[in-house]
Design an enzyme around this catalytic site. Structure first.
Site, short mmCIF file in Angstrom:
data_model
loop_
_atom_site.label_atom_id
_atom_site.label_comp_id
_atom_site.label_asym_id
_atom_site.label_seq_id
_atom_site.Cartn_x
_atom_site.Cartn_y
_atom_site.Cartn_z
N HIS A 258 0.80 -1.22 0.00
CA HIS A 258 0.00 0.00 0.00
C HIS A 258 0.84 1.27 0.00
O HIS A 258 0.31 2.34 -0.31
CB HIS A 258 -0.96 0.01 1.19
N GLY A 259 2.09 1.20 0.35
CA GLY A 259 2.88 2.41 0.30
C GLY A 259 4.23 2.28 0.96
O GLY A 259 4.46 1.41 1.81
#
Length: 467
Positions: free
Chosen positions: A318-319
């Site tokens: 996700h990041g």
């Protein structure tokens, strides 16, 4: 380019639909491929070359895996390394260098590499094609255009759902668009469009207001809770709205794209939540990471390790921030607790109801960490939610509540299956024709309202474009 834009609705989509249905079947994939690349190039002109490189590498790897069976493991490892190398360079290198500079007193030049939108989605999708060919679950595609269309198909290119090649391979080669299927596609697109424009965008204003206010020492308890709930609803409608639009657009062109959400906020447990939220990503990690590691067919300690790896990677996907990793590991802890300690499925009705509420609270707390840029900001929000400031409410909070309260109420209602149940009841009591007409009328009204918001400039980028 984004779906919730004037140029997409009134220029790009009408042109591609017109050319698609005007052309013969043998040309339609080429039209979709060309417009998919144009769709991506509109916002990322240089990144389209990365997309073309990804298509070429994975197309070639699929052919080589099938042709040179004795060396297929080496070919697969090389393909996965190239894909993950691309992902690391564009998504994680900036963060990695910043960590090294923190440790070694800024000895390394800081990189500033732009993140191509949707790179995690199309990279995972491209990798799954080669892995499926390696496993024998799919036949290597000889037509480069077909692989290119699979990787770059614009409805689900930049935010999913992530589709396995075997699911859609036959549809790429042969598909039909009936009037009924096209109509259902338009209906699904209109609903997703309304989710994004009417609900997600307005809830974003409330959530952003609360999270900006967190820097001040006097953030009221009520605003902290309302802001966190608004963000929980915003991210759901933002992402599920995109998925609805992707599925609807797919149907307009004859494709059946799998569902990606199933009312996650009615989940009875954390395990159930992840069966309902971002279904395609959960299935990807299950099929390509968890099961190859041994899944649950191993001793308990190894199963716990497998789950740890999956959820650490889920957070990292996700990041490039430690907050995302911790967010993923929070779910790892809760899933282990449910699976080996609490076992909610074996509890009585009262405990199940209580655990449903606990699940919602845990998910809500998780979204606070997901949105916060750092642990410090997340901690400030958590402290406010538990009354750190001793201020229950203030004039700013009352003003925000007054302006956005109906969006929150409507968001809660739409996030539950009330509308689907009402439509089923109406179809049963008044007939399918009456239910269909009412649905079309409501969707047209929603579309007009959504477009009016869009014309007034009320739109935000999709949250998951960053992943």
């Amino acid at each position: 380019m984004i779906f919730s834009s004037i140029i997409f609705l009134f220029v790009f989509l009408p042109i591609v639909l017109f050319l698609y249905f005007l052309s013969a079947d043998r040309y339609r994939n080429y039209i979709l491929l060309a417009f998919s690349l144009l769709f991506y190039a509109y916002g990322e002109p240089r990144a389209v070359f990365l997309m073309l490189f990804s298509i070429a590498v994975n197309y070639g790897a699929g052919l080589l895996v099938e042709r040179f069976a004795d060396y297929k493991k080496i070919i697969l490892v090389a393909d996965v390394a190239i894909n993950l190398g691309i992902l690391f360079y564009f998504k994680y290198l900036n963060y990695g260098v910043s960590i090294l500079n923190t440790i070694f007193d800024n000895r390394f030049p800081q990189t500033n590499i732009a993140l191509p939108i949707g790179i995690s989605f199309f990279t995972f999708q491209a990798m799954s094609y080669v892995i499926d060919v390696y496993r024998g679950d799919a036949v290597a595609e000889k037509n480069l255009c077909n692989v290119g269309l699979y990787v770059s198909f614009f409805p689900q290119l930049v935010a999913g759902p992530i589709v396995r090649y075997g699911t859609i391979a036959q549809q790429i080669k042969v598909r039909q668009v009936t009037v009924d299927k096209f109509g259902k596609g338009v209906s699904r697109f209109a609903r997703g469009f309304a989710k994004k424009i009417i609900l997600a965008n307005n809830l974003a204003l409330l959530a952003d207001g609360a999270f900006l206010y967190v820097d001040q020492a006097n953030l009221p308890l009520s605003l902290a809770w309302i802001g966190s709930i608004a963000y929980s609803l915003q991210i759901f409608f933002d992402f599920s709205g995109y998925s609805d639009m992707a599925i609807g657009l797919g149907r307009m062109f004859g494709f059946d794209i799998p569902e990606n959400f199933n009312y996650p906020y009615i989940a009875g447990s954390i395990t159930d939540f992840w069966r309902r939220w971002h279904i395609s990503l959960s299935q990807w990690f299950r099929d390509y990471v968890y099961i190859p590691l041994g899944g649950n067919r191993v001793k308990v300690s190894r199963n716990i390790l497998n789950l740890f790896i999956v959820w650490a990677l889920t957070g990292l996907w996700h990041g490039a921030n430690i907050t995302f990793v911790v967010w993923g590991l929070m779910y790892f802890v809760m899933l282990i607790f449910e699976k080996y300690v609490f076992k909610p499925d074996n509890k009585g009705a009262a405990v199940k109801v209580l655990w449903r509420i606990v699940t919602l609270l845990i998910v809500n707390f998780g979204w606070v960490l997901f949105k916060a840029e750092s642990f410090e900001r997340a901690a400030m929000m958590y402290r406010a939610m538990f009354g750190r400031t001793h201020i229950i409410c203030d004039d700013i909070t009352l003003g925000l509540i007054d302006e956005y309260k109906w969006f929150v109420v409507l968001g809660v209602i739409v996030s539950m299956p009330f509308i689907a149940k009402f439509e089923a009841l109406l179809s049963k009591t008044r007939g399918k024709a009456v239910a269909d007409v009412l649905s079309v009328v409501c969707e047209l009204i929603l579309l007009v309202i959504s477009i009016s918001y869009l014309v007034l400039g009320a739109h935000n980028p999709f949250i998951y474009f960053n992943f």
